[in-house]
Scaffold this active site. Structure first.
Site, mmCIF file in Angstrom:
data_model
loop_
_atom_site.group_PDB
_atom_site.id
_atom_site.type_symbol
_atom_site.label_atom_id
_atom_site.label_comp_id
_atom_site.label_asym_id
_atom_site.label_seq_id
_atom_site.Cartn_x
_atom_site.Cartn_y
_atom_site.Cartn_z
ATOM 1 N N GLU A 199 0.848 -1.200 0.000
ATOM 2 C CA GLU A 199 0.000 0.000 0.000
ATOM 3 C C GLU A 199 0.879 1.244 0.000
ATOM 4 O O GLU A 199 1.822 1.346 0.783
ATOM 5 C CB GLU A 199 -0.917 -0.034 1.235
ATOM 6 N N GLN A 200 0.493 2.214 -0.847
ATOM 7 C CA GLN A 200 1.320 3.428 -0.955
ATOM 8 C C GLN A 200 1.237 4.316 0.287
ATOM 9 O O GLN A 200 2.196 5.015 0.612
ATOM 10 C CB GLN A 200 0.914 4.231 -2.188
ATOM 11 N N ARG A 238 -17.171 4.106 5.134
ATOM 12 C CA ARG A 238 -16.075 3.386 4.460
ATOM 13 C C ARG A 238 -14.952 2.987 5.416
ATOM 14 O O ARG A 238 -14.492 1.832 5.379
ATOM 15 C CB ARG A 238 -15.524 4.206 3.290
ATOM 16 N N TYR A 294 -28.112 8.932 3.956
ATOM 17 C CA TYR A 294 -28.359 7.644 4.609
ATOM 18 C C TYR A 294 -27.538 7.519 5.887
ATOM 19 O O TYR A 294 -26.524 8.193 6.060
ATOM 20 C CB TYR A 294 -28.123 6.459 3.667
ATOM 21 N N ASP A 343 -11.701 -1.143 -8.625
ATOM 22 C CA ASP A 343 -11.747 0.082 -9.440
ATOM 23 C C ASP A 343 -10.631 0.139 -10.472
ATOM 24 O O ASP A 343 -10.761 0.812 -11.491
ATOM 25 C CB ASP A 343 -11.639 1.327 -8.543
HETATM 26 P P1 FAD Z 1 -9.709 1.990 -3.738
HETATM 27 O O1 FAD Z 1 -10.661 1.974 -2.627
HETATM 28 O O2 FAD Z 1 -9.497 3.259 -4.488
HETATM 29 O O3 FAD Z 1 -8.292 1.488 -3.136
HETATM 30 C C1 FAD Z 1 -7.089 1.569 -3.860
HETATM 31 C C2 FAD Z 1 -5.928 1.492 -2.869
HETATM 32 O O4 FAD Z 1 -4.713 1.377 -3.591
HETATM 33 C C3 FAD Z 1 -5.806 2.723 -1.992
HETATM 34 O O5 FAD Z 1 -5.584 2.334 -0.667
HETATM 35 C C4 FAD Z 1 -4.599 3.452 -2.588
HETATM 36 O O6 FAD Z 1 -3.900 4.222 -1.622
HETATM 37 C C5 FAD Z 1 -3.775 2.273 -3.069
HETATM 38 N N1 FAD Z 1 -2.860 2.597 -4.168
HETATM 39 C C6 FAD Z 1 -3.102 3.373 -5.253
HETATM 40 N N2 FAD Z 1 -2.034 3.390 -6.066
HETATM 41 C C7 FAD Z 1 -1.094 2.595 -5.486
HETATM 42 C C8 FAD Z 1 0.213 2.209 -5.867
HETATM 43 N N3 FAD Z 1 0.758 2.626 -7.006
HETATM 44 N N4 FAD Z 1 0.893 1.376 -5.042
HETATM 45 C C9 FAD Z 1 0.343 0.924 -3.874
HETATM 46 N N5 FAD Z 1 -0.896 1.280 -3.464
HETATM 47 C C10 FAD Z 1 -1.607 2.093 -4.277
HETATM 48 N N6 FAD Z 1 -16.470 5.128 -2.238
HETATM 49 C C11 FAD Z 1 -17.673 5.542 -1.796
HETATM 50 O O7 FAD Z 1 -18.705 5.080 -2.295
HETATM 51 N N7 FAD Z 1 -17.778 6.453 -0.767
HETATM 52 C C12 FAD Z 1 -16.671 6.983 -0.187
HETATM 53 O O8 FAD Z 1 -16.780 7.798 0.721
HETATM 54 C C13 FAD Z 1 -15.388 6.577 -0.648
HETATM 55 N N8 FAD Z 1 -14.272 7.076 -0.109
HETATM 56 C C14 FAD Z 1 -13.051 6.666 -0.554
HETATM 57 C C15 FAD Z 1 -11.897 7.188 0.038
HETATM 58 C C16 FAD Z 1 -10.636 6.756 -0.399
HETATM 59 C C17 FAD Z 1 -9.390 7.337 0.229
HETATM 60 C C18 FAD Z 1 -10.530 5.807 -1.442
HETATM 61 C C19 FAD Z 1 -9.149 5.342 -1.904
HETATM 62 C C20 FAD Z 1 -11.675 5.303 -2.040
HETATM 63 C C21 FAD Z 1 -12.939 5.718 -1.608
HETATM 64 N N9 FAD Z 1 -14.109 5.220 -2.157
HETATM 65 C C22 FAD Z 1 -15.338 5.615 -1.693
HETATM 66 C C23 FAD Z 1 -14.061 4.271 -3.289
HETATM 67 C C24 FAD Z 1 -14.422 2.900 -2.909
HETATM 68 O O9 FAD Z 1 -13.746 2.510 -1.725
HETATM 69 C C25 FAD Z 1 -14.080 2.014 -4.080
HETATM 70 O O10 FAD Z 1 -14.852 2.418 -5.200
HETATM 71 C C26 FAD Z 1 -14.367 0.543 -3.867
HETATM 72 O O11 FAD Z 1 -14.281 0.182 -2.527
HETATM 73 C C27 FAD Z 1 -13.408 -0.326 -4.683
HETATM 74 O O12 FAD Z 1 -12.155 -0.223 -4.032
HETATM 75 P P2 FAD Z 1 -10.736 -0.545 -4.634
HETATM 76 O O13 FAD Z 1 -10.012 -1.270 -3.546
HETATM 77 O O14 FAD Z 1 -10.805 -1.149 -5.970
HETATM 78 O O15 FAD Z 1 -10.077 0.889 -4.818
#
Ligand code: FAD
Length: 415
Positions: free
Chosen positions: A33-34, A107, A213, A291
């Protein structure tokens, strides 16, 4: 076969869910994680029946029920006058229909719940992945911003909407702007008398919508205010907005809307973008998840649930490949095939959800959008159609996709 070792880039909800699914299958996981710490970022999100069904299967029903809210109803209210136009039961009725609860959750609470279950030593903070080298039968080498490297059999990119690994495997893609921005925030429920703590509320007005909500056991209310926008804001979860700007945008709205926004101390605001579905999610020993693979607009509230569904399929496909010691190619070829199988199962469904999210959810309730009398905004028919619209997503049981015949392996790539 030696224990399979999987590197996951990103400890968001997708990365942590993938770690959980893989740990359950006996796979060794390293999460990179970054961020320097797992901070409390974000406000509310929906954990729909398709996502909560999985967490229940992982034995997380109790901790989830402690932090999340299972709303009793969905109400559509008149944006100007404020009266309730329709009320749709959720709670038990939703659970009966879709086979698992619908939750609204803060979240950071969901994130912590998953992070606490990550075995010690698997989380590596302050490690920003910058790229990878696919070494074929020698696995994958990850490179980090600090100049370091790490090795794994497989790399799963769960690094979110701005994934650097997506760019490496699928090329640059253009964000598609929706023409809207979303303000989000959190308000202590005690500051507001008129707003129930067990209901999803929607006010759908001309051009803008506001959803509110409960989260944190009903102690807080979270809101999402979707407004037209010229798109100059960043596509970032951490960008802040001016609470006065959102108050001004909803100035002529119902009393409860104004009271809610008057109680806001801080708001986040970001432009709503998505991407076209990708024709491929991976190459060789690398794949995408959450995502990073399928950024979508929030109107169906499926970001977290789709990432959790991905995790289940990934865990299943990789563990089968790891267990398979028989003929059928070298180990790295079997692993690459397993990743292509995972992608073949997940890509069509997530592409459909991405497309449906563009015009789904509360957007269907705007006064201008549904002028026909049977589905006029706020009518019972319009609200029923809102529920019908999500039923194929929420009733989806991803375990049904794991049947070996469900997806053809699209290619037997050479790595
Ligand atoms: P994400 O939740 O975006 O997680 C990606 C992770 O990868 C993050 O922890 C990021 O720091 C890490 N990362 C990115 N690039 C690198 C790299 N190069 N090397 C290592 N690590 C890296 N959705 C909502 O509906 N409501 C919200 O309030 C909301 N708040 C959010 C707040 C944050 C800070 C984040 C990151 C996302 C948020 N989301 C929110 C989005 C939601 O969590 C996501 O759409 C969903 O949970 C899918 O998550 P994901 O793990 O694919 O991506």
């Amino acid at each position: 076969m030696d224990t399979l070792r999987v590197a996951i880039a990103g400890a968001g909800i997708g990365g942590l869910a993938a770690a959980m699914a893989l740990n359950r299958e006996g796979v060794r996981v390293d999460v990179y994680e970054q961020a320097s710490e797992l901070r409390e970022v974000g406000v509310g999100l929906h954990l729909a029946s398709n996502g909560s069904r999985i967490l229940r299967g992982w034995g997380l029903s109790e901790p989830l029920a402690r932090v999340a809210v299972r709303p009793a109803a969905l109400e559509v209210r008149d944006w100007a006058g404020g009266r309730t136009l329709t009320r749709q039961d959720m709670g038990d009725a939703w659970e009966r229909r879709f086979g698992a609860p619908f939750y609204t959750v803060h979240r950071p609470d969901l994130h912590r719940l998953l992070a606490e279950r990550l075995p010690a030593g698997q989380l590596n903070l302050n490690r920003r992945v910058t790229g990878f080298h696919d070494l074929g039968e020698d696995g994958v080498r990850l490179t980090f911003a600090d100049g370091g490297t790490a090795h794994a059999d497989v790399l799963v990119a769960a690094d979110g909407v701005h994934s650097v690994i997506r760019r490496a495997v699928a090329g640059p893609d253009a964000p598609v702007f929706s023409g809207m921005s979303a303000f989000r925030g959190l308000v202590p429920a005690g500051r507001l008398d008129g707003i129930p703590r067990d209901t999803v509320l929607i006010w759908a007005g001309p051009r803008s919508r506001l959803l509110c909500y409960p989260v944190r056991d009903g102690r807080f209310l979270t809101f999402v205010a979707v407004v037209p926008s010229a798109g100059r804001r960043p596509e970032s979860w951490s960008s802040t907005g001016d609470p006065d700007e959102v108050r001004a945008a909803f100035a002529g709205w119902a009393l409860d809307v104004r009271a809610l926004l008057a109680a806001v101390d801080e708001a986040g605001c970001w432009a709503l973008y998505d991407r076209e579905p990708l024709p491929a999610w991976g190459t060789g020993l690398v794949t995408l998840l959450g995502d990073a693979a399928h950024p979508m607009l929030p109107h169906h509230g499926q970001g977290a649930s789709q990432a959790i569904e991905d995790a289940v399929v990934l865990g299943h496909c990789l563990s089968r490949a790891a267990a398979d010691a028989g003929p059928g190619g070298a180990r790295h070829l079997r692993l690459a095939d397993a990743l292509r199988r995972y992608e073949a199962i997940r890509r069509p469904h997530t592409a459909r959800v991405q497309a449906a999210s563009r015009d789904g959810g509360s957007q269907r309730l705007g006064p201008a959008e549904r002028p026909d009398s049977a589905e006029r905004p706020g009518s019972a028919a319009a609200t029923r159609s809102l529920v019908e619209d999500v039923s194929w997503i929420q009733s989806h049981d991803v375990r049904d996709d794991l049947d070996e015949t469900a997806a053809e392996v699209v290619s037997h790539e050479t790595v």
